[in-house]
Design an enzyme around this catalytic site. Structure first.
Site, short mmCIF file in Angstrom:
data_model
loop_
_atom_site.label_atom_id
_atom_site.label_comp_id
_atom_site.label_asym_id
_atom_site.label_seq_id
_atom_site.Cartn_x
_atom_site.Cartn_y
_atom_site.Cartn_z
N LYS A 94 0.86 -1.20 0.00
CA LYS A 94 0.00 0.00 0.00
C LYS A 94 0.89 1.24 0.00
O LYS A 94 1.90 1.28 0.71
CB LYS A 94 -0.90 -0.03 1.25
CG LYS A 94 -1.91 1.11 1.32
CD LYS A 94 -2.79 0.99 2.56
CE LYS A 94 -3.87 2.07 2.58
NZ LYS A 94 -4.77 1.97 3.78
N SER A 150 -9.85 2.14 2.69
CA SER A 150 -8.94 2.86 1.84
C SER A 150 -7.91 1.97 1.12
O SER A 150 -7.29 2.43 0.15
CB SER A 150 -8.18 3.89 2.68
OG SER A 150 -7.34 3.26 3.63
N SER A 164 -10.21 -0.12 6.95
CA SER A 164 -9.61 -0.01 5.61
C SER A 164 -8.92 -1.25 5.08
O SER A 164 -8.55 -1.28 3.91
CB SER A 164 -8.62 1.14 5.58
OG SER A 164 -9.30 2.33 5.34
N1 GLN Z 1 -13.29 4.64 6.12
C1 GLN Z 1 -12.69 5.08 7.35
C2 GLN Z 1 -12.26 6.52 7.22
O1 GLN Z 1 -12.47 7.07 6.18
C3 GLN Z 1 -11.55 4.19 7.73
C4 GLN Z 1 -10.33 4.44 6.96
C5 GLN Z 1 -9.21 3.58 7.38
O2 GLN Z 1 -9.40 2.55 8.05
N2 GLN Z 1 -8.01 4.02 7.05
O3 GLN Z 1 -11.74 7.09 8.14
#
Ligand code: GLN
Length: 492
Positions: free
Chosen positions: A78, A159, A183
């Site tokens: 990532k 994400s 995410s």
């Molecule tokens: N969707 C969540 C956010 O936008 C979690 C994102 C994540 O786990 N990095 O904060």
């Protein structure tokens, strides 16, 4: 070619060790697959030459009977993990040209275990999102399609959407992800793969671009539970460079997959079945409960009464920490600089040009909830509620050994959907966020297909540092569910 890209991590490892395939062949097959699948936009940066060099080194070690747990396994990283000498963008304009002089600890651990790195995967900007549509380099497309001939382009979740799409499309055998509120697990659910967020502190955060430091955790994204166990073992471990890293030995996670869950108590939280829960998700959850029961586990209804406060709490704590962490992108130290008449104007110009809308929204919210007049009303209050949410789990784990829930409230949606109102997007994390607030380990595994033919995941949560029970339970459930679907055109 195809068969090489459809190998599991465990299968590839065994084939490499017995010299049935070479690391170079495996790397070449994946590089070819990546080139063919560029339309998905899963990678921000491809590093084929680096991968081939690493593969040659792996082959040399394997030829001598040496090599680590991931020797010769092609993986994707990532783009939130700093990679020495390889551009690391966090999918943001502000880091578009940032080339770190160091490697994240997790990345270094994987390399030490022999992993071959194919490139850096796209993500929501600074890991803020659930769809990988906030990347400054364009949305990632899921390799999955709706069954009914509809050819909407679907999101891979987020994400860690680039990682999930890459693993689902067989462009990489595994990939790293990070999970602050879901995410790793939500994109795993959307893409029909396995994603695990270990206990907070299990993997070092050193060298990972920070979003919300008290919530962020790195974890593996793979196509099977066994593969997740192997990859997590290579990623994890105490790191003196991260003060929140846990000084604990790394268990042999693969050895924890005993196939036996007899007598295990599986909690089923009633608060995770809200009135509006989609019937097919409720039904899949029931199926999971039933399958574990048949395997000899005992389902137990539990209550996590503060669940309803988890999302509002998260959307105070995470932006607060983000606003502080992102203060460092000021045009002085890293990446982008947009000049101005004076220093302050340079800061403002740089940040206005460098951050996308969602990141700006989080910084505004975070700065607001931390400001003098509102700190007690929002931030301090959210911290207290967070403690109550964590206590719910502590209470529950007096009675049960693991907890089973759905991973996400829906299957993947179309690119461009759920954008009108940020709160709709934030609802994606309703089942995953509580575990980040409590720091617990949790896994998502593919469990079935929706009425539209899209993957849906089930989610298993464990006690702190008891990844072994989570993995053991997940592997038993994986076998019983026997999920074999693959995206169209991809050999399973
Ligand atoms: N969707 C969540 C956010 O936008 C979690 C994102 C994540 O786990 N990095 O904060």
């Amino acid at each position: 070619m195809n068969t090489l890209t459809s190998l599991s991590l465990a299968g590839a490892r065994d084939a490499l060790r017995s010299r049935k395939v070479s690391a170079a062949e495996l790397a070449r097959a994946h590089i070819a697959a990546m080139e063919k699948a560029r339309g998905l936009n899963a990678f921000v940066t491809e590093t084929p030459d680096l991968a081939l060099d690493q593969a040659r080194e792996s082959d040399a070690r394997l030829a001598k009977g040496e090599g680590g747990a991931m020797e010769g396994i092609p993986i994707a990283i990532k783009d939130l993990f700093c990679t020495k000498g390889v551009r690391t963008t966090a999918s943001s304009r502000i880091l578009e040209s940032f080339v770190p002089p160091y490697e994240s600890t997790v990345g270094a651990n994987l390399r030490r275990a022999g992993a071959v790195t194919l490139g850096k995967t796209a993500m929501d900007e600074f890991a803020m999102g659930s769809s990988t549509t906030t990347s400054a380099f364009g949305p990632v497309e899921s390799p999955w399609k709706r069954r009914a001939g509809a050819n909407d382009r679907l999101v891979p979740g987020g994400s860690s959407g680039g990682s999930a799409a890459a693993v689902a499309a067989r462009l990489a055998i595994g990939a790293t992800g990070t999970d602050t509120g879901g995410s790793i697990r939500q994109p795993a659910s959307f893409c029909g793969i396995v994603g695990m967020k270990p206990t907070y502190g299990r993997c070092s955060r050193w060298g990972i671009v920070a979003f919300a430091s008290s919530l962020d955790q790195a974890g593996p994204m793979t196509r099977s539970v066994r593969d997740a166990a192997i990859m997590l073992g290579a990623m994890a471990g105490y790191d003196p460079k991260d003060s929140t890293s846990a000084p604990l030995p790394v268990p042999d996670f693969e050895a924890a997959l005993t196939g036996d869950v007899r007598g295990l108590k599986i909690g089923v939280p009633k608060e995770y079945r809200p009135d509006g829960l989609a019937a097919e998700i409720g039904a899949l959850w029931d199926k999971g409960i039933d399958l574990l029961k048949r395997a000899g586990a005992e389902p137990v209804e539990i209550s996590l009464p503060h669940t309803k406060y988890a999302l509002p709490t998260y959307y105070i704590v995470a932006p607060a920490e983000a606003s502080s962490n992102l203060a460092r992108y000021d045009g002085v130290r890293f990446g982008l600089r947009v000049p101005g008449q004076n220093l302050e104007e340079m800061y403002a110009n740089t940040r206005a040009a460098g951050f996308g809308a969602e990141v700006r929204r989080r910084i505004l919210i975070g700065t607001y909830v931390l400001s003098a007049g509102y700190y007690d009303a929002y931030y301090a209050k959210a911290q207290r509620v967070r403690a109550l949410i964590a206590r719910d789990f502590t209470e529950a784990f007096r009675k049960v050994d693991a907890i089973l829930t759905p991973t996400a409230p829906s299957a993947a949606f179309a690119i461009g959907a759920n954008q009108e109102d940020p709160v709709t997007m934030w609802l994606n994390d309703v089942f995953t966020v509580p575990t980040n607030l409590a720091g617990l380990p949790a896994i998502s595994l593919p469990a079935g297909l929706s009425s539209e033919g899209l993957p849906l995941g089930l989610h298993i949560i464990g006690r702190p540092f008891d990844e072994e029970t989570v993995l053991r339970t997940a592997e038993v459930l994986e076998r019983a569910l026997d999920f074999r679907a693959a995206p169209p055109g991809v050999e399973a």
